[in-house]
Scaffold this motif. Sequence first.
Motif: not given
Length: 109
Positions: A21-33, A35-49
């Motif tokens: 939590n400290r690492l994510v909150r204190n880092t800039m929102h870069n492409r990797l974060t 990307f992880f936000e994109y995956l977490s918002q669509r986890v069910t659709a990705l899981y079924v697919l």
Amino acid sequence: MNSLTVSYLAGINLVLLWIINRLVRNTMHNRLTRFFEYLSQRVTALYVLQWTLVCWGMGVVGYQTLNPWQTMAMMPLMVILTLTCHALLARGLVRLAAATLPAPKTALK
């Protein structure tokens, strides 16, 4: 496992979650974060697919025909295939054929 072991493991997990939590909150929102936000918002659709693709892959490759190294090599390939199919579906470049069901018959007229 006794209660002391459970408490010990829970404590380690809480400390690790606090560090993440400290690492994510204190880092800039870069492409990797993003990307992880994109995956977490669509986890069910990705899981079924992904499981649909895995089941189709068993029909092509066969069930339990790969050795452990081949299985490990297929995991990143399946992730890439899943993300590619999801991106194509999201952009509307590929459409799923929907089966048309007959209209339900009602007893009341």
